[in-house]
Design an enzyme around this catalytic site. Structure first.
Site, PDB file in Angstrom:
ATOM      1  N   ASP A  36       8.248 -20.966  -8.719  1.00 32.46           N
ATOM      2  CA  ASP A  36       7.810 -19.754  -9.642  1.00 32.46           C
ATOM      3  C   ASP A  36       7.540 -18.125  -9.170  1.00 32.46           C
ATOM      4  O   ASP A  36       7.179 -17.158  -9.933  1.00 32.46           O
ATOM      5  CB  ASP A  36       7.787 -19.937 -11.075  1.00 32.46           C
ATOM      6  CG  ASP A  36       5.913 -20.529 -10.861  1.00 32.46           C
ATOM      7  OD1 ASP A  36       5.265 -20.855  -9.978  1.00 32.46           O
ATOM      8  OD2 ASP A  36       5.469 -20.964 -11.853  1.00 32.46           O
ATOM      9  N   GLY A  37       7.154 -18.613  -7.907  1.00 31.51           N
ATOM     10  CA  GLY A  37       6.719 -17.482  -7.743  1.00 31.51           C
ATOM     11  C   GLY A  37       4.199 -16.742  -8.059  1.00 31.51           C
ATOM     12  O   GLY A  37       4.462 -16.065  -7.496  1.00 31.51           O
ATOM     13  N   GLU A  38       4.177 -18.044  -8.071  1.00 30.58           N
ATOM     14  CA  GLU A  38       2.298 -17.774  -8.257  1.00 30.58           C
ATOM     15  C   GLU A  38       2.123 -18.474  -7.616  1.00 30.58           C
ATOM     16  O   GLU A  38       2.386 -19.144  -6.356  1.00 30.58           O
ATOM     17  CB  GLU A  38       1.851 -19.299  -9.665  1.00 30.58           C
ATOM     18  CG  GLU A  38       1.983 -18.984 -10.991  1.00 30.58           C
ATOM     19  CD  GLU A  38       1.714 -19.799 -11.872  1.00 30.58           C
ATOM     20  OE1 GLU A  38       0.917 -20.778 -11.050  1.00 30.58           O
ATOM     21  OE2 GLU A  38       2.181 -19.741 -13.301  1.00 30.58           O
ATOM     22  N   LYS A 192       3.954  22.163   2.695  1.00 31.64           N
ATOM     23  CA  LYS A 192       4.999  21.372   2.432  1.00 31.64           C
ATOM     24  C   LYS A 192       5.266  20.922   1.033  1.00 31.64           C
ATOM     25  O   LYS A 192       4.074  21.124   0.199  1.00 31.64           O
ATOM     26  CB  LYS A 192       4.495  19.730   2.704  1.00 31.64           C
ATOM     27  CG  LYS A 192       5.874  18.396   2.519  1.00 31.64           C
ATOM     28  CD  LYS A 192       5.419  16.934   3.275  1.00 31.64           C
ATOM     29  CE  LYS A 192       4.007  16.540   2.145  1.00 31.64           C
ATOM     30  NZ  LYS A 192       4.112  15.548   2.420  1.00 31.64           N
ATOM     31  N   ASP A 219      -0.800  12.588  10.521  1.00 30.15           N
ATOM     32  CA  ASP A 219      -1.167  12.743   8.766  1.00 30.15           C
ATOM     33  C   ASP A 219      -1.623  11.242   8.938  1.00 30.15           C
ATOM     34  O   ASP A 219      -2.067  10.185   9.921  1.00 30.15           O
ATOM     35  CB  ASP A 219       0.638  12.705   8.623  1.00 30.15           C
ATOM     36  CG  ASP A 219       1.057  12.602   7.198  1.00 30.15           C
ATOM     37  OD1 ASP A 219      -0.719  13.285   6.186  1.00 30.15           O
ATOM     38  OD2 ASP A 219       2.024  12.826   6.710  1.00 30.15           O
TER      39      ASP A 219
HETATM   40  C1  R5P Z   1       1.179  13.598   1.806  1.00 31.12           C
HETATM   41  O1  R5P Z   1       0.381  13.792   0.700  1.00 31.12           O
HETATM   42  C2  R5P Z   1       0.806  12.191   2.416  1.00 31.12           C
HETATM   43  O2  R5P Z   1      -0.421  12.768   3.218  1.00 31.12           O
HETATM   44  C3  R5P Z   1       1.783  11.831   3.980  1.00 31.12           C
HETATM   45  O3  R5P Z   1       2.556  12.981   4.273  1.00 31.12           O
HETATM   46  C4  R5P Z   1       2.720  11.309   2.857  1.00 31.12           C
HETATM   47  O4  R5P Z   1       2.808  10.153   1.884  1.00 31.12           O
HETATM   48  C5  R5P Z   1       3.727  10.838   3.477  1.00 31.12           C
HETATM   49  O5  R5P Z   1       5.149  10.516   2.855  1.00 31.12           O
HETATM   50  P1  R5P Z   1       5.882   9.946   3.384  1.00 31.12           P
HETATM   51  O6  R5P Z   1       6.648   9.406   4.825  1.00 31.12           O
HETATM   52  O7  R5P Z   1       7.411   9.512   2.438  1.00 31.12           O
HETATM   53  O8  R5P Z   1       6.749  11.434   3.897  1.00 31.12           O
END
Ligand code: R5P
Length: 298
Positions: A36-38, A192, A219
């Site tokens: 059941d997922g538990e 962005k 990033d």
């Molecule tokens: C945004 O603020 C983060 O620093 C990343 O740039 C973002 O989460 C990346 O997400 P995705 O790969 O979906 O563009």
């Protein structure tokens, strides 16, 4: 035995590296899923007074419940403190209600973790409108570590000094700077605008500098890869040489990885914060240093 690392299947290799760096034993936490997922979670303390419970919270919902059950089992088994080591910590983005009725996930999950753990350690959490992790996880030590030392060590090997480091958005500026400055690299930061989960528009002021030069995109998180695909398109159009990417966290699916490759990103590396084929940069040293400094190995 005073301290030990405990980990779930899927992160045993990372946990083994952490246990080794801390000089403590590693014990498994096992999970049996009922039809059941538990989840039936078994975590034996093996005499540890301090349990360092490692689990990253990518795909977090079931994992969170299992973590709480493991914490309870370890305490029932004699651990006097349970420290959550979650190199990737989910639910930290949503720190306000953007629309009426939305749950403030950061507050809810932060308070839950504060109730169940005696300390939390994570790496490069996605915090927007707060500066410190203990504002989200109140009343217990909450450590937000930087992956920069581990990333710098990995990037330095075989680095072309003409490489331009590119952070995709203004939020990435301090983070990109902490990598570009010690490596002596030129750095650009994009602007962005996100229009949806898989829709962003981007500009990179000064992009003409990349012509004929290698580029390293950095990033904190590669989720769908949308951000890096948009960056790569601009960089290709500006005549960049080889484009690679490095991140603290990579959660991208195989399809998303293929899209980034198709966009011209020839290599993606990330830390082992979450299990992923691109997660090749170990964080064990960064985590062990912080755990030792917090006096959690006694
Ligand atoms: C945004 O603020 C983060 O620093 C990343 O740039 C973002 O989460 C990346 O997400 P995705 O790969 O979906 O563009």
């Amino acid at each position: 035995m005073s301290a030990a690392v405990f980990a779930f299947a899927g992160q045993m290799a990372q946990a083994g590296r952490l246990a080794q760096r801390c000089g403590v034993p590693l014990h498994p936490v096992t999970v049996r899923r009922f039809p059941d997922g538990e989840s039936l979670v078994t975590a034996q303390a093996h005499g540890a007074r301090t349990a360092l419970l490692l689990r990253s919270l990518d795909d977090p919902n079931a994992k969170l419940v299992e973590l709480l059950l493991a914490s309870a089992a370890l305490r029932d088994g004699g651990a006097s403190r349970v420290i959550l080591i979650a190199p990737y910590l989910a639910y930290m983005r949503q720190d306000i209600a953007f629309h009426p009725g939305e749950a403030i996930s950061q507050r809810v999950i932060g308070q839950l973790l504060a109730q169940w753990f005696d300390g939390v350690v994570t790496v490069d959490p996605h915090l927007h409108r707060i500066e410190r992790l203990d504002q989200a996880i109140p009343g217990i030590p909450a450590l937000a570590l930087s992956a920069a030392p581990a990333l710098i060590a990995a990037i330095r090997r075989g680095l072309d000094p003409r490489t331009v480091l590119v952070g995709p958005d203004s939020e990435s500026r301090p983070w990109a700077q902490s990598i570009a400055v010690p490596l002596g690299l030129d750095m650009l930061v994009g602007e962005k605008v996100r229009h949806g989960d898989r829709a962003v528009t981007l500009e990179i002021p000064g992009i003409e500098q990349v012509a004929g030069r290698p580029v390293l995109l950095v990033d904190d998180l590669i989720s769908s890869g949308t951000t890096l695909v948009a960056c790569a398109a601009l960089l290709q159009a500006a005549g960049a040489g080889k484009i690679e990417a490095v991140a603290t966290h990579v959660l991208a699916s195989p399809d998303d990885m293929a899209q980034m490759a198709a966009a011209g990103i020839t290599r993606i590396r990330a830390t082992d914060a979450a299990a992923h084929p691109a997660a090749t940069i170990p964080l064990a040293g960064v985590l062990a240093d912080a755990i030792r400094a917090a006096d959690w190995l006694d």
